[in-house]
Design a protein around this motif. Structure first.
Motif, short mmCIF file in Angstrom:
data_model
loop_
_atom_site.label_atom_id
_atom_site.label_comp_id
_atom_site.label_asym_id
_atom_site.label_seq_id
_atom_site.Cartn_x
_atom_site.Cartn_y
_atom_site.Cartn_z
N MET A 1 0.89 0.19 18.74
CA MET A 1 0.17 -0.99 18.00
C MET A 1 1.28 -1.85 17.32
N ARG A 2 1.15 -3.23 17.48
CA ARG A 2 2.04 -4.07 16.93
C ARG A 2 1.19 -4.85 15.77
N VAL A 3 1.32 -4.15 14.71
CA VAL A 3 0.68 -4.58 13.28
C VAL A 3 1.56 -4.23 12.33
N GLU A 4 1.34 -5.20 11.30
CA GLU A 4 2.14 -4.83 10.11
C GLU A 4 1.60 -3.47 9.44
N LYS A 5 2.37 -2.43 8.95
CA LYS A 5 1.84 -1.54 8.28
C LYS A 5 2.39 -1.21 7.13
N TYR A 6 1.83 -0.52 6.16
CA TYR A 6 2.37 -0.12 4.86
C TYR A 6 3.30 1.09 5.02
N HIS A 7 4.26 1.25 4.34
CA HIS A 7 5.05 2.81 4.48
C HIS A 7 4.05 4.07 4.13
N LEU A 8 3.99 4.99 4.54
CA LEU A 8 3.34 5.95 4.38
C LEU A 8 4.12 7.24 3.62
N LYS A 9 3.57 7.90 2.64
CA LYS A 9 4.02 9.03 2.25
C LYS A 9 3.06 10.19 2.49
N THR A 10 3.68 11.31 2.82
CA THR A 10 2.86 12.42 3.31
C THR A 10 3.52 13.79 2.56
N GLU A 11 2.96 14.84 2.70
CA GLU A 11 3.44 16.20 2.12
C GLU A 11 3.61 16.83 3.65
N SER A 12 4.00 18.07 3.13
CA SER A 12 4.31 18.84 4.41
C SER A 12 3.52 19.35 5.21
N GLY A 66 -7.20 -8.52 0.60
CA GLY A 66 -6.74 -9.62 1.56
C GLY A 66 -5.66 -8.96 2.79
N ASP A 67 -5.67 -7.52 2.76
CA ASP A 67 -4.77 -6.91 3.68
C ASP A 67 -5.40 -5.96 4.47
N THR A 68 -6.64 -6.21 5.14
CA THR A 68 -7.45 -5.35 5.90
C THR A 68 -6.97 -4.84 7.12
N GLU A 69 -6.34 -5.83 7.87
CA GLU A 69 -5.58 -5.58 9.10
C GLU A 69 -4.31 -4.64 8.91
N LYS A 70 -3.61 -4.77 7.82
CA LYS A 70 -2.24 -4.06 7.44
C LYS A 70 -3.10 -2.48 7.00
N ILE A 71 -4.05 -2.46 6.50
CA ILE A 71 -4.51 -1.16 5.87
C ILE A 71 -5.04 -0.49 7.29
N LEU A 72 -5.82 -1.08 8.12
CA LEU A 72 -6.32 -0.66 9.28
C LEU A 72 -5.09 0.00 10.27
N GLY A 73 -4.10 -0.63 10.25
CA GLY A 73 -2.82 -0.23 10.94
C GLY A 73 -2.19 0.84 10.41
N THR A 74 -2.07 0.79 8.95
CA THR A 74 -1.62 2.17 8.21
C THR A 74 -2.48 3.42 8.75
N VAL A 75 -3.73 3.19 8.61
CA VAL A 75 -4.62 4.35 8.78
C VAL A 75 -4.25 4.94 10.29
N VAL A 76 -4.42 4.12 11.16
CA VAL A 76 -4.11 4.58 12.57
C VAL A 76 -2.70 5.18 12.57
N SER A 77 -1.92 4.45 11.79
CA SER A 77 -0.32 5.24 11.96
C SER A 77 -0.60 6.72 11.21
N ALA A 78 -1.43 6.92 10.33
CA ALA A 78 -1.32 8.20 9.98
C ALA A 78 -2.02 9.08 10.80
N LEU A 79 -3.00 8.72 11.75
CA LEU A 79 -3.82 9.40 12.65
C LEU A 79 -2.85 9.91 13.71
N TYR A 80 -2.04 8.99 14.16
CA TYR A 80 -0.92 9.34 15.07
C TYR A 80 0.12 10.48 14.48
N VAL A 81 0.47 10.32 13.26
CA VAL A 81 1.31 11.50 12.76
C VAL A 81 0.46 12.63 12.79
#
Length: 152
Positions: A1-12, A66-81
């Motif tokens: 997906m070509r949408v701006e995303k936030y940097h994700l942090k995760t645990e092991s 004001g960043d709904t699309e960026k948030i949704l893109g970030t959630v989808v990135s977490a789904l991929y991971v």
């Protein structure tokens, strides 16, 4: 997906992710959790603001940053991971309100062409999960990764 995303942090275990929403309301800490259900093949996707009192997700908070699309893109990135780590499971997602479930449907619809290449997508109608179709109101969503992680 070509949408701006936030940097994700995760645990092991790759089941809990964190990021910070930046906007007019300031920096708001967000959490995404993939929670086990009674069915070992299905995980629930939980998402919302971090509640410092409980140290848990507040899925009813309205940030309006004001960043709904960026948030949704970030959630989808977490789904991929998550699904890259656990390729044989399904992830269930539904909003904490009907409006949020509609927002999720709109996000899936917007990125449907890309998502259908990578995921099997289903929409919940009662106890049934037919293939996802654009334009239908669903109570929830189910996704599974199409391509399994390759062994080295």
């Amino acid at each position: 997906m070509r949408v701006e995303k936030y940097h994700l942090k995760t645990e092991s275990t790759f089941t809990r992710f964190e990021f910070v929403s930046e906007g007019p309301k300031g920096a708001i800490r967000k959490l995404i959790e993939f929670q086990e259900t009674t069915n070992s093949q299905i995980f629930n996707l939980a998402f919302g603001d971090y509640d410092p009192q409980t140290k848990e997700i507040n899925d009813l908070a309205v940030s309006d940053n004001g960043d709904t699309e960026k948030i949704l893109g970030t959630v989808v990135s977490a789904l991929y991971v998550f699904l890259n780590e656990f390729p044989d499971v399904y992830v269930y997602a539904a909003g904490s309100t009907k409006a949020r479930t509609r927002l999720y449907r709109m996000g899936i619809t917007k990125f449907y062409e890309q998502m259908k290449n990578d995921f099997y997508l289903y929409g919940q109608i009662g106890d049934e999960f037919p293939d996802f179709e654009i334009g239908i109101d669903y109570e929830g969503f189910l996704a599974q990764r199409k391509f399994k992680k390759k062994e080295l």
